[in-house]
Design a protein around this motif. Structure first.
Motif, mmCIF file in Angstrom:
data_model
loop_
_atom_site.group_PDB
_atom_site.id
_atom_site.type_symbol
_atom_site.label_atom_id
_atom_site.label_comp_id
_atom_site.label_asym_id
_atom_site.label_seq_id
_atom_site.Cartn_x
_atom_site.Cartn_y
_atom_site.Cartn_z
ATOM 1 N N LYS A 1 0.844 -1.192 0.000
ATOM 2 C CA LYS A 1 0.000 0.000 0.000
ATOM 3 C C LYS A 1 0.875 1.235 0.000
ATOM 4 C CE LYS A 1 -0.354 0.396 5.044
ATOM 5 N NZ LYS A 1 -1.268 0.473 6.206
ATOM 6 N N GLY A 2 0.276 2.360 -0.327
ATOM 7 C CA GLY A 2 0.973 3.638 -0.209
ATOM 8 C C GLY A 2 2.078 3.859 -1.214
ATOM 9 N N PHE A 3 1.839 3.529 -2.507
ATOM 10 C CA PHE A 3 2.864 3.722 -3.524
ATOM 11 C C PHE A 3 2.601 4.961 -4.389
ATOM 12 C CE2 PHE A 3 4.139 -0.439 -2.366
ATOM 13 C CZ PHE A 3 5.409 -0.661 -2.886
ATOM 14 N N GLN A 4 1.429 5.557 -4.283
ATOM 15 C CA GLN A 4 1.065 6.641 -5.189
ATOM 16 C C GLN A 4 1.980 7.847 -5.072
ATOM 17 O OE1 GLN A 4 -1.000 7.462 -7.733
ATOM 18 N NE2 GLN A 4 -1.312 5.260 -7.943
ATOM 19 N N HIS A 5 2.537 8.089 -3.884
ATOM 20 C CA HIS A 5 3.398 9.265 -3.722
ATOM 21 C C HIS A 5 4.784 9.047 -4.318
ATOM 22 C CE1 HIS A 5 5.075 6.885 -0.434
ATOM 23 N NE2 HIS A 5 6.050 7.787 -0.318
ATOM 24 N N LEU A 6 5.079 7.808 -4.733
ATOM 25 C CA LEU A 6 6.401 7.512 -5.315
ATOM 26 C C LEU A 6 6.358 7.819 -6.816
ATOM 27 C CD1 LEU A 6 7.075 4.133 -3.459
ATOM 28 C CD2 LEU A 6 7.883 6.422 -2.833
ATOM 29 N N THR A 7 6.353 9.079 -7.130
ATOM 30 C CA THR A 7 6.103 9.541 -8.504
ATOM 31 C C THR A 7 7.299 9.408 -9.441
ATOM 32 O OG1 THR A 7 6.621 11.780 -7.720
ATOM 33 C CG2 THR A 7 4.292 11.147 -7.812
ATOM 34 N N SER A 8 8.421 8.872 -8.933
ATOM 35 C CA SER A 8 9.587 8.630 -9.791
ATOM 36 C C SER A 8 9.840 7.139 -10.001
ATOM 37 C CB SER A 8 10.841 9.266 -9.171
ATOM 38 O OG SER A 8 10.701 10.649 -9.012
ATOM 39 N N LEU A 9 9.006 6.296 -9.402
ATOM 40 C CA LEU A 9 9.249 4.856 -9.398
ATOM 41 C C LEU A 9 9.196 4.274 -10.812
ATOM 42 C CD1 LEU A 9 9.779 2.457 -7.487
ATOM 43 C CD2 LEU A 9 7.312 2.048 -7.451
ATOM 44 N N LYS A 10 10.238 3.524 -11.176
ATOM 45 C CA LYS A 10 10.297 2.883 -12.493
ATOM 46 C C LYS A 10 10.305 1.360 -12.401
ATOM 47 C CE LYS A 10 12.702 6.637 -14.925
ATOM 48 N NZ LYS A 10 13.897 7.016 -15.726
ATOM 49 N N ASN A 11 11.009 0.828 -11.395
ATOM 50 C CA ASN A 11 11.172 -0.621 -11.312
ATOM 51 C C ASN A 11 10.804 -1.110 -9.914
ATOM 52 O OD1 ASN A 11 12.503 -0.853 -13.996
ATOM 53 N ND2 ASN A 11 14.127 0.299 -12.985
ATOM 54 N N LEU A 12 9.973 -2.155 -9.854
ATOM 55 C CA LEU A 12 9.576 -2.749 -8.586
ATOM 56 C C LEU A 12 9.778 -4.258 -8.678
ATOM 57 C CD1 LEU A 12 8.244 -2.728 -5.771
ATOM 58 C CD2 LEU A 12 6.011 -2.817 -6.933
ATOM 59 N N GLY A 13 10.563 -4.813 -7.730
ATOM 60 C CA GLY A 13 10.798 -6.255 -7.674
ATOM 61 C C GLY A 13 10.286 -6.827 -6.367
ATOM 62 N N ILE A 14 9.563 -7.939 -6.453
ATOM 63 C CA ILE A 14 8.999 -8.603 -5.274
ATOM 64 C C ILE A 14 9.385 -10.075 -5.355
ATOM 65 C CG2 ILE A 14 6.911 -9.040 -3.919
ATOM 66 C CD1 ILE A 14 5.543 -6.826 -5.653
ATOM 67 N N THR A 15 10.079 -10.578 -4.329
ATOM 68 C CA THR A 15 10.607 -11.938 -4.363
ATOM 69 C C THR A 15 10.329 -12.653 -3.042
ATOM 70 O OG1 THR A 15 12.402 -11.154 -5.788
ATOM 71 C CG2 THR A 15 12.677 -13.319 -4.799
ATOM 72 N N GLU A 16 9.891 -13.915 -3.149
ATOM 73 C CA GLU A 16 9.727 -14.809 -1.991
ATOM 74 C C GLU A 16 8.868 -14.187 -0.894
ATOM 75 O OE1 GLU A 16 13.470 -16.253 -0.634
ATOM 76 O OE2 GLU A 16 14.024 -17.089 -2.575
ATOM 77 N N CYS A 17 7.738 -13.677 -1.288
ATOM 78 C CA CYS A 17 6.739 -13.205 -0.326
ATOM 79 C C CYS A 17 5.508 -14.095 -0.530
ATOM 80 C CB CYS A 17 6.420 -11.727 -0.559
ATOM 81 S SG CYS A 17 7.832 -10.642 -0.290
ATOM 82 N N ASN A 18 5.523 -15.274 0.101
ATOM 83 C CA ASN A 18 4.572 -16.329 -0.229
ATOM 84 C C ASN A 18 3.136 -16.025 0.187
ATOM 85 O OD1 ASN A 18 6.463 -18.009 -1.471
ATOM 86 N ND2 ASN A 18 7.160 -18.798 0.501
ATOM 87 N N ASN A 19 2.943 -15.099 1.127
ATOM 88 C CA ASN A 19 1.594 -14.771 1.571
ATOM 89 C C ASN A 19 1.065 -13.481 0.958
ATOM 90 O OD1 ASN A 19 0.657 -16.871 3.446
ATOM 91 N ND2 ASN A 19 2.495 -16.324 4.610
ATOM 92 N N LEU A 20 1.855 -12.860 0.129
ATOM 93 C CA LEU A 20 1.424 -11.604 -0.482
ATOM 94 C C LEU A 20 0.324 -11.864 -1.507
ATOM 95 C CD1 LEU A 20 1.846 -8.551 -0.847
ATOM 96 C CD2 LEU A 20 3.617 -9.075 -2.530
ATOM 97 N N GLN A 21 -0.792 -11.134 -1.355
ATOM 98 C CA GLN A 21 -1.934 -11.315 -2.260
ATOM 99 C C GLN A 21 -2.417 -10.011 -2.881
ATOM 100 O OE1 GLN A 21 -5.098 -14.020 -0.887
ATOM 101 N NE2 GLN A 21 -3.946 -14.189 1.044
ATOM 102 N N TYR A 22 -2.246 -8.908 -2.138
ATOM 103 C CA TYR A 22 -2.919 -7.680 -2.540
ATOM 104 C C TYR A 22 -1.916 -6.590 -2.923
ATOM 105 C CZ TYR A 22 -6.518 -10.206 0.012
ATOM 106 O OH TYR A 22 -7.380 -11.170 0.453
ATOM 107 N N LEU A 23 -2.115 -6.041 -4.081
ATOM 108 C CA LEU A 23 -1.348 -4.882 -4.514
ATOM 109 C C LEU A 23 -2.106 -3.623 -4.107
ATOM 110 C CD1 LEU A 23 -0.275 -6.199 -8.037
ATOM 111 C CD2 LEU A 23 1.044 -6.230 -5.906
ATOM 112 N N PRO A 24 -1.461 -2.457 -4.147
ATOM 113 C CA PRO A 24 -2.119 -1.246 -3.634
ATOM 114 C C PRO A 24 -3.481 -1.005 -4.286
ATOM 115 C CG PRO A 24 0.186 -0.807 -4.076
ATOM 116 C CD PRO A 24 -0.101 -2.171 -4.619
ATOM 117 N N GLU A 25 -4.479 -0.722 -3.455
ATOM 118 C CA GLU A 25 -5.826 -0.463 -3.963
ATOM 119 C C GLU A 25 -5.840 0.726 -4.913
ATOM 120 O OE1 GLU A 25 -8.709 -1.956 -3.865
ATOM 121 O OE2 GLU A 25 -7.814 -3.656 -2.804
#
Length: 1239
Positions: free
Chosen positions: A1168-1192
């Motif tokens: 959650k809370g990614f909208q203020h990251l207005t320069s973000l280009k690359n996002l990597g997510i690894t080995e988070c086995n319970n992760l289900q929800y991306l920012p609303e």
């Protein structure tokens, strides 16, 4: 003379290609019996000739007349279409020929007949269409008033003079002194005349430097007479000589004959010192130069001549000493020149905002003085920032011609090229700026595009291409790269010129740049990125007739995991049927090539290097026009298609680094092969080594592997390596054992190469004695020999007699007890053995005990190995002595695992010394020029070393002040109270108990410090009495030191520290307080496996921090990072965060972040809370086995890459079109889930 220089219109060379193709054997065979199609081809040739008659006039007028430019482009587009049709006819003729050879059944023959009839109808229709189009185009030439004229005269340019530069000269002081140093060199004159050429591209400042020299007071003081002549393109010996006479007499000359003029000059020069400048020389005719020099053959006391030229060929013809290659100005020097021309009083101090824009404009000049001067003049006294920004954003070629001296200066070089070189140069517009390319790479591309004009007697295509390349280097279109590898670059403005010339036919798909691609575009290149999705190439679909699809790397790093859309590849192969150049190199996700590759009838060049491809489709063997197939480092490839023999035009096959088990059948039928890097001998007789005997054109390097599979020695004889004189490097990999040693030796005996061979490697040889030819005195060009894993040989071959042998590697000789006299040659005491040897390496020789040293009086009075620069002796545990005592040229010495060795050679020039696990070695003194020292093991040596280091404060102790790099593995003893003033890099792997703390003040110039595996190290310190400002330190790493508790004890200021890395330090609880003050320049902070580190320090992290990595450090994120406005990258890897269910915490991350990687959060359920990251280009997510929800609220629109690895629940929810999370990520250009690029 101008006519000799200017070769005519570029399109004329293209027309010649079409004419040659129409006259080729394949096309003529096809036309035989097809009268209607034959008449159409003849009519096509007539229309092309009609248009070709006015090309010279059109090429000249297109510069000022847009209508003519458009006409030329339409004609060029039509010629492309016509050429493709003729090439398709040639392909069809070749296909029919090969099918006839391999097919006999009537059923198949009937099918082929039907296919041919269908082809005839289509070709007839398409020929009629293109003829109609060409007729329309040729009619317009009369409307445009285009006429048949000879090659255009060169545009006139102002003659240069010797007058000093009005605004001064910047950045040429070193060049000035270098030229005067050349004048003073020995043997610079030939028959009393010294000629120093100055070479460089147009606009680089050759004339300016010549003026600087001409007007220097040393010239005025040292010479009686001097003259300046602007030679320019129209070379005329009489005019040059007359100008010189008028200059030295300061009066007009009305002499009309060369003989009288020559006598007058001789009278004037007699017993005088004369200085001449011949500026801007283009003529490459040696005879003309010899005739001019006759004028100066007199009794002059001294004649020195400066010649400025764009051509290295001119420099070679005229110079009596090597040419001086002029380089670009530095950015600061370029700015000074620009500033002088752009601002009032030559200073930007009153216009800081304009200065900021101006410095960006200067970056575009890339060190070219003419560009800086022209752009500065264009903006002279202009104070409107909008005008400056307009110039910044404009191409050089879009600026007003009347105020732009760059365009004519660079166009002149292009104008002087013959048509075939104009085409080659224009094709180079597809190369990205700053791209470093090799000669072989470009020649293969030119060859694939039919840019090389081959005619009887001018040699192989590769040689023609090399000559073209050298011509463009000589004329300064290409420049040698400043890097060590033998590569070339194009100056940015030369690259711009190529783009200007090529127009819409060549297209570079630049990163973050909006370009226009059209139907006419034939050549497309792009810079490979980590994720090349189909969206990236969407723009290319407009160009249906692409000939080139070329991915290139600006970086030389091949470990980058590039991925490409397989969907895009399928579309490309189905729609771009005219492709001649195709590269999918470096895409790790490419495991197979679609069968549709076989439909690319025109394909000449296919590059699949560095891919994960496992097999090639059988349809590949339908590419009868294929010339180049590159499979370099395709490590998953184990076999080639069975019908490779059908690729009858194949010339280059690169198999280095593949895992082939054997070659396909009938490789000997590929008689056009020029380069075959690898031949794997199979166990079956059909893939026999005998196939190599049919390949007479092989050149360069060839490795023959699995020689143990050769059935009979007579098979090896049929390879006939003695007659393959183009081969320069051979590798024989035997794979033998000792059971058949006599057979193995007989096989190698039959593989005797020609005498001009330059490099030889023999690996895994099972014989006890080498073939006789290895010791042959006739190998006069042999530069390198490697004998590896020849473990049953009990003696080394005699090699000392080889006159130019430069490198010798001996490895894996398990039965050699001594290196004796035979090793050195014929035993003559007067001929020095190994007289050219620079690198010598012995490795893995477990029984070697003695090294007999050759002694004797030699011609030069110098001992053996006097030229040796690098010596390696590794894993020779029984060698106890006998090393050469004096090695006067040695630079690098590496001795490892030689437990009985007690001493090392004396080498006063030694730069690098590596000693590893040599317990008995005692180093009595450190060489005075030592720069790098590596030590591991050897306690006796280290005690001696510690004693030497203790003496460092004593003047004349023998410790070199040059030592810059020291690496120690083992016992490290700190000698307190002493000073190590030169050391810049120190690496310590300490297995002792003595290192408790490290005194930084003893190392005032230390830039890099790495300490690892130190059991008792607790801190780094600077004593109270010493100076605490560690201004030299830039990099600091502490690894696997379990008792390390404090980064610095005491308030140490390291103002230039850029990087800190701490790994596996279990007791470290905190980072230094006030890091912002102590380390203001810190950009990179990496903290891994420090479980007791709980928080960032009071006062926060340094504000210049760019990259932060935290791994397995629980609770470290108790304090926010939102005020770090320079932070661009953050990596969090921590399976100890067992309670974290949501990331990130509120306001934890700054909006400047471009890259975020999170890994191993076992309970993380939502982001959650990614909208203020207005320069973000690359996002990597690894080995988070319970992760289900991306920012609303979704991700910011700037996000271009999302990589998800080993997140099973999230993977399901992100399934394309179906998953619940898909709508949140569908807009992201590049999505990779478990290494698969999602489309």
């Amino acid at each position: 003379m101008a006519g000799a220089l200017v070769g005519g219109a570029v399109l004329s060379a293209f027309l010649q290609v079409a004419f040659d193709r129409a006259a080729s054997r394949e096309v003529l065979d096809y036309l035989n019996g097809r009268k209607l199609i034959d008449r159409l081809v003849q009519k096509l040739k007539i229309e092309l000739m009609s248009a070709g008659a006015v090309l010279n006039d059109a090429e000249e007028k297109q510069i000022t007349d847009p209508a003519v430019k458009k006409w030329l482009d339409e004609l060029k587009d039509a010629v492309y279409v016509a050429d493709d049709l003729l090439d398709e006819i040639a392909y069809e003729a070749l296909r029919c020929k090969l099918e006839d050879e391999s097919t006999t059944t009537s059923k198949v023959m009937g099918f082929l007949s039907t296919f041919v009839n269908s082809f005839d109808k289509r070709i007839q229709s398409e020929l009629e269409n293109i003829i109609e189009q060409l007729e329309s185009i040729t009619k317009q030439k009369d409307v445009l008033r285009l006429e048949k004229v000879a090659a255009a005269e060169l545009p006139s340019r102002p003659l240069t003079t010797s007058c000093p530069e009005e605004y001064g000269v910047f950045g040429r002081d070193k060049d000035l002194e270098a030229i005067f140093d050349k004048f003073q060199s020995d043997d610079v004159s030939v028959n009393g005349i010294c000629v120093v050429p100055i070479v460089g591209m147009g606009g680089l400042g050759k004339t300016t430097l010549a003026r600087l020299i001409y007007n220097d007071k040393r010239v005025k003081k040292s010479f009686d007479l001097k003259a300046w002549v602007c030679v320019s393109e129209k070379y005329d010996n009489f005019r040059i000589a007359k100008t010189i006479f008028e200059e030295v007499t300061s009066s007009a000359c009305d002499i009309q004959t060369m003989n009288l003029l020559q006598n007058k000059i001789r009278e004037k020069f007699m017993e005088k010192k004369v200085f001449l400048v011949l500026d801007d020389v283009w003529n490459e005719n040696y005879d003309d130069w010899v005739e001019l020099l006759k004028v100066f053959r007199c009794e002059a006391q001294e004649i020195k001549i400066i010649v400025t030229t764009r051509s290295e060929k001119v420099a070679l013809k005229v110079g009596t000493i090597s040419a001086y290659i002029l380089n670009e100005l530095s950015i600061q020097e370029c700015w000074s020149l620009f500033e002088k021309h752009a601002f009032k009083n030559g200073s930007s101090s009153e216009f800081p905002f304009l200065e900021e824009i101006g410095r960006q404009i200067v970056q575009k000049c890339k060190g070219l003085p003419l560009a800086a001067k022209a752009l500065g003049g264009l903006l002279r006294f202009e104070e409107d920032p909008r005008k400056w920004t307009e110039v910044l954003k404009s191409s050089i070629w879009d600026l007003p011609i009347e105020n732009n001296g760059i365009l004519p200066a660079l166009r002149l070089s292009y104008h002087c090229l013959p048509p075939h070189l104009k085409r080659c140069f224009a094709y180079c517009s597809i190369l990205p700026k700053d791209y470093e390319f090799k000669k072989e790479e470009l020649v293969l591309l030119w060859m694939a595009e039919d840019l090389l004009q081959q005619f009887e007697g001018n040699g192989r295509m590769e040689k023609i291409g090399e000559q073209y390349f050298h011509d463009l280097v000589s004329r300064s279109f290409f420049q040698r790269s400043s890097n060590k590898n033998p590569s070339f670059v194009m100056h940015d403005l030369v690259n711009d010129l190529a783009m200007f010339i090529a127009g819409e036919f060549c297209f570079k798909l630049e990163i973050d740049e909006s370009c226009v691609i059209t139907r006419k575009t034939r050549h497309l290149s792009y810079v490979r990125t980590e994720y090349d999705s189909s969206k990236k190439f969407k723009v290319s679909y407009k160009a249906k007739d692409l000939r080139t699809f070329l991915g290139l790397d600006l970086s030389s790093h091949r470990w980058v995991r590039n991925r490409i859309s397989m969907m895009m590849i399928d579309d490309l192969l189905l729609t771009s049927k005219c492709l001649r150049v195709l590269s999918f190199s470096s895409y790790k996700n490419m495991r197979e090539l679609p069968n549709s590759i076989g439909n690319l009838k025109h394909l000449r060049y296919l590059n699949l290097s560095y891919t994960s491809i496992k097999r090639l489709p059988d349809s590949l063997c339908n590419l009868y026009k294929l010339q180049t197939l590159l499979l370099l480092k395709c490590e998953s490839l184990i076999e080639l298609p069975s019908k490779m023999w059908r690729l009858v035009n194949l010339r280059h096959l690169d198999l280095v680094g593949t895992k082939l088990k054997e070659m396909p059948l009938h490789m000997g039928k590929l008689r056009n092969l020029v380069k075959l890097t690898t031949f794997v001998v199979g166990k079956h007789s059909a893939s026999s080594i005998k196939e190599l005997g049919e390949l007479h054109l092989l050149s360069g390097a060839l490795s023959i592997l699995n020689l143990q599979n050769v059935h009979h020695a007579r098979d090896a004889r049929e390879v006939n390596l003695k007659d393959k004189s183009y081969l320069s490097k051979l590798v024989f990999q035997c794979g033998f054992d000792n059971e058949n040693s006599e057979k193995e030796r007989h096989v190698l005996e039959q593989l005797c190469p020609h005498s001009k061979l330059e490099s030889l490697t023999i690996e895994d040889y099972g014989g006890t004695k080498f073939p006789n030819w290895l010791e042959d005195c006739s190998f006069s060009n042999m530069v390198s020999i490697c004998l590896a894993n020849c473990k049953y040989c009990s003696s080394l071959p005699s090699l000392g007699h080889l006159p130019v042998l430069n490198k010798l590697y001996i490895q894996g000789f398990h039965f050699v007890l001594r290196v004796d006299r035979e090793f050195y040659g014929d035993g003559s005491s007067t001929i020095k053995p190994f007289k050219s040897l620079e690198v010598l390496s012995f490795e893995d020789m477990p029984e070697w005990q003695e090294w007999f040293l050759f002694e004797g009086e030699h011609e030069d009075g110098v001992g053996v190995f006097s030229t040796l620069k690098e010596l390696c002796i590794i894993e020779c545990p029984k060698l106890s002595g006998g090393l050469p005592s004096q090695l006067p040229s040695l630079i690098k010495l590496h001795i490892a695992e030689c437990q009985q060795l007690a001493s090392v050679p004396r080498a006063p020039t030694l730069d690098t010394l590596k000693l590893r696990d040599c317990d008995k070695v005692v180093l009595k003194e450190i060489p005075p020029k030592l720069d790098d020292l590596f030590i591991r093991g050897g306690r006796i040596f280290l005690l001696s070393f510690a004693e030497l280091m203790t003496c460092v404060a004593v003047p004349g102790s023998g410790i070199p002040t040059t030592l810059k790099s020291l690496e120690i593995e083992g016992t490290f003893q700190i000698t307190t109270g002493h000073y190590y003033p030169s050391l810049e890099s120190l690496v310590i792997r300490d297995d002792s108990d003595s290192l408790w703390s490290f005194p930084l003040e003893s190392y005032p110039k230390l830039k890099s410090l790495i300490v690892s595996e130190s059991k008792n190290l607790e801190s780094l310190f600077v004593s109270e009495e010493s100076y605490r400002d560690l201004s030299s330190l830039t990099d600091l790493c502490i690894y696997s030191s379990p008792n390390f508790v404090s980064l610095f004890s005491g308030g140490i200021c390291a103002p230039n520290l850029i990087s800190i890395s701490i790994n596996n330090c279990n007791k470290l609880k905190s980072l230094p307080e006030n890091m912002r003050i102590l380390f203001p320049s810190l950009q990179y902070l990496y903290v891994r496996e420090c479980p007791k580190l709980e928080s960032f320090p009071e006062g926060g992290l340094p504000l210049n921090l760019v990259s932060l990595e935290v791994s397995y450090c629980d609770k470290l994120f108790s304090r926010g990072l939102q005020d770090l406005h320079s932070l661009r990258e953050i990596c969090i890897d921590d399976d100890n965060c067992k309670e974290v269910e949501s990331f990130p915490e509120e306001a934890l991350l700054p909006p400047t972040l471009t890259n975020i990687n999170i890994s191993s959060f076992p309970k993380l359920k939502s982001l959650k809370g990614f909208q203020h990251l207005t320069s973000l280009k690359n996002l990597g997510i690894t080995e988070c086995n319970n992760l289900q929800y991306l920012p609303e609220e979704g991700f910011p629109t700037t996000l271009s890459s999302l990589i998800i690895e080993d997140c099973h629940l999230l993977k399901q929810r992100c399934e394309r079109e179906k998953g619940e999370e898909w709508p949140k990520i569908a807009h992201i250009p590049n999505i990779v889930i478990d290494d698969e690029l999602i489309e």
